[in-house]
Structure formats: structure tokens, C-alpha cells
Design an enzyme around this catalytic site. Structure first.
Site, PDB file in Angstrom:
ATOM      1  N   ASP A  14       0.866  -1.170   0.000  1.00 45.98           N
ATOM      2  CA  ASP A  14       0.000   0.000   0.000  1.00 45.98           C
ATOM      3  C   ASP A  14       0.910   1.229   0.000  1.00 45.98           C
ATOM      4  O   ASP A  14       2.105   1.133   0.304  1.00 45.98           O
ATOM      5  CB  ASP A  14      -0.886  -0.042   1.244  1.00 45.98           C
ATOM      6  N   ASP A  16      -0.150   5.185   0.899  1.00 43.20           N
ATOM      7  CA  ASP A  16      -0.385   6.152   1.973  1.00 43.20           C
ATOM      8  C   ASP A  16      -0.559   5.439   3.311  1.00 43.20           C
ATOM      9  O   ASP A  16      -1.431   4.585   3.465  1.00 43.20           O
ATOM     10  CB  ASP A  16      -1.637   6.972   1.672  1.00 43.20           C
ATOM     11  N   ASP A 175      -1.745  -0.951   5.815  1.00 37.88           N
ATOM     12  CA  ASP A 175      -1.961  -0.412   7.161  1.00 37.88           C
ATOM     13  C   ASP A 175      -3.423  -0.376   7.573  1.00 37.88           C
ATOM     14  O   ASP A 175      -3.734   0.126   8.659  1.00 37.88           O
ATOM     15  CB  ASP A 175      -1.376   1.002   7.269  1.00 37.88           C
TER      16      ASP A 175
END
Length: 241
Positions: A14, A16, A175
Site C-alpha cells: 500500500d 499512503d 496499514d
């Protein structure tokens, strides 16, 4: 017990909240768009909680928060301004998370890496380039249409096909819940990082995942699982730009 990653042939990151702490830049771009439209702006802590589903969802959250009708013309105007602000200063206020540059540099000699993100591809590439992380990546898979966004499996499936690996051998590192749900839908193993924006939420509503405390932990685990040490890794990832 050390996590066994010997069956992993590639890694999907991922963007951001995983590779880059881009929340300050996302806030700046959103607020620039809102200001241009004469709308209220938001603080960093608020915007950070909205990150993960891409700019269209972010804009919709901002409009709902202040009770503004989210008509198509306004959303289009805001998105155009958001994109322009992002491309003008992709990572002016944020930066790469501590240890991530070393992680990427260490992994590039071991496994092909891609980025799988809900940020549209042109914006994702701009941020990665500003972060100095674009060149090591074998591909960038951004959500350029709503149906492609994680937790849908579309982007991970596309990455696995392009890399020529089975989904079960592609590790998704993210995240938040969308990353874990997308991995589950695709049949990929998943790792949840502790330093991002959505880790606590993921604990309640997403499939189980390997918890990674630091970038260094991920790098060392890959090396140990593959039976190599540091500079012994010389495999160069194929590029798919």
C-alpha cells in the site's frame, strides 16, 4: 517464532500510511480544493482518519462532514483541484516513513515489489517519484475507477498477473482494513504494519494478518526466510512500467 516468508515471490505495498506519511500533503490538497470552492477546511487529525479509500471518498467525507450536497459538478470541481494540488507538490509536507527507504533498498535485491493503492495511478506515481521510491517498483497499480478500489481484489489480481506469480505467493503489506480485505478476496497473504493510519481499526473488522512492528522487521524476516544475508541478495526485479 519468526514468520516464514519462504513461499513469497513478490510483495505488494500500500502507499499512503504504509510507505509514505502523506497525510499532511493529502490535507493540503483537500483544503486547497475546499478553499477554492468556498468551503470549510479540516485539520490534519480529521483528514488522517479519512485516508485509505482514495480522493473521491475523501472529498465525499469532507462534504458530508459540513452538510454540503455532494452533487456531481461540485465533486468533479473538487477532484480536479485536489489532483492539481497533489501533482504540484506530491510530498512537500510529509515524507517516507522511517526505515522504509532501507526496506525497499534491501528488498529490491531479493523480490519484485509493486505498489497497490486506492490513490489514482498518476497521483501515486508522482508521490512515489517525490519519495524516491518509484524506480525500485516493478509496477504501480492505482485505483483509476471506483470499482477497482480495495477491498475489491482487482488491483492485486492485476499485479499478480503482471508479475507472473500466484496470488498465494504475493504478500500484501498495508496499514488498514481495505488492504487486508483485498488480500483475503484475492487469496494473498497479508501483513499489517504498525506505523500507518488504520492498524487499530483493522484489528476489529478485517481478516487476521501478520503484524509487522517496523520496516526493519519485514526486511530481516524476508532475508531470514530466504536464507540470505544483506548484500548476498543480487536478484533484480523485472520492471513493468
Amino acid at each position: 517464532m519468526t514468520k516464514d516468508l519462504s513461499g513469497i515471490d513478490a510483495i505488494a505495498f500500500d502507499l499512503d500510511g504504509t510507505l509514505v506519511d502523506s497525510a499532511p500533503d493529502i490535507r493540503e490538497a483537500l483544503n486547497a480544493a475546499l478553499k477554492e470552492a468556498g468551503l470549510a477546511r479540516f485539520d490534519l487529525d480529521t483528514v488522517r482518519t479519512w485516508i485509505g479509500d482514495g480522493p473521491d471518498a475523501l472529498i465525499l467525507q469532507a462534504l458530508r462532514q459540513q452538510g454540503v450536497a455532494a452533487d456531481e459538478a461540485l465533486r468533479t470541481q473538487l477532484r480536479r483541484a485536489f489532483d492539481a494540488a497533489t501533482l504540484a507538490a506530491p510530498l512537500q509536507f510529509g515524507g517516507v516513513f522511517e526505515g522504509v527507504a532501507e526496506l525497499v533498498d534491501g528488498l529490491r535485491r531479493s523480490l519484485p515489489m509493486v505498489v497497490v493503492t486506492n490513490k489514482p495511478t498518476p497521483l501515486a506515481r508522482a508521490v512515489l517519484d517525490a519519495a524516491g521510491l518509484l524506480q525500485p517498483m516493478a509496477g504501480v497499480y492505482g485505483a483509476d475507477a471506483a470499482a477497482q478500489r480495495k477491498p475489491a481484489p482487482f488491483l492485486l489480481q492485476a499485479a499478480a498477473r503482471q508479475l507472473g506469480v500466484e496470488p498465494a505467493r504475493l504478500l500484501m503489506v498495508g496499514d488498514g482494513p481495505a488492504d487486508l480485505l483485498a488480500a483475503h478476496a484475492t487469496g494473498c497473504p497479508a501483513a499489517l504494519v504498525a506505523w500507518g493510519y488504520g492498524g487499530h481499526a483493522a484489528a476489529a473488522g478485517a481478516p487476521p494478518a501478520w503484524r509487522v512492528a517496523t520496516p526493519q522487521q519485514l526486511l530481516l524476516t524476508v532475508r531470514e526466510s530466504r536464507g540470505v544475508r544483506g548484500e548476498e541478495e543480487t536478484t533484480t526485479a523485472t520492471r513493468f512500467f
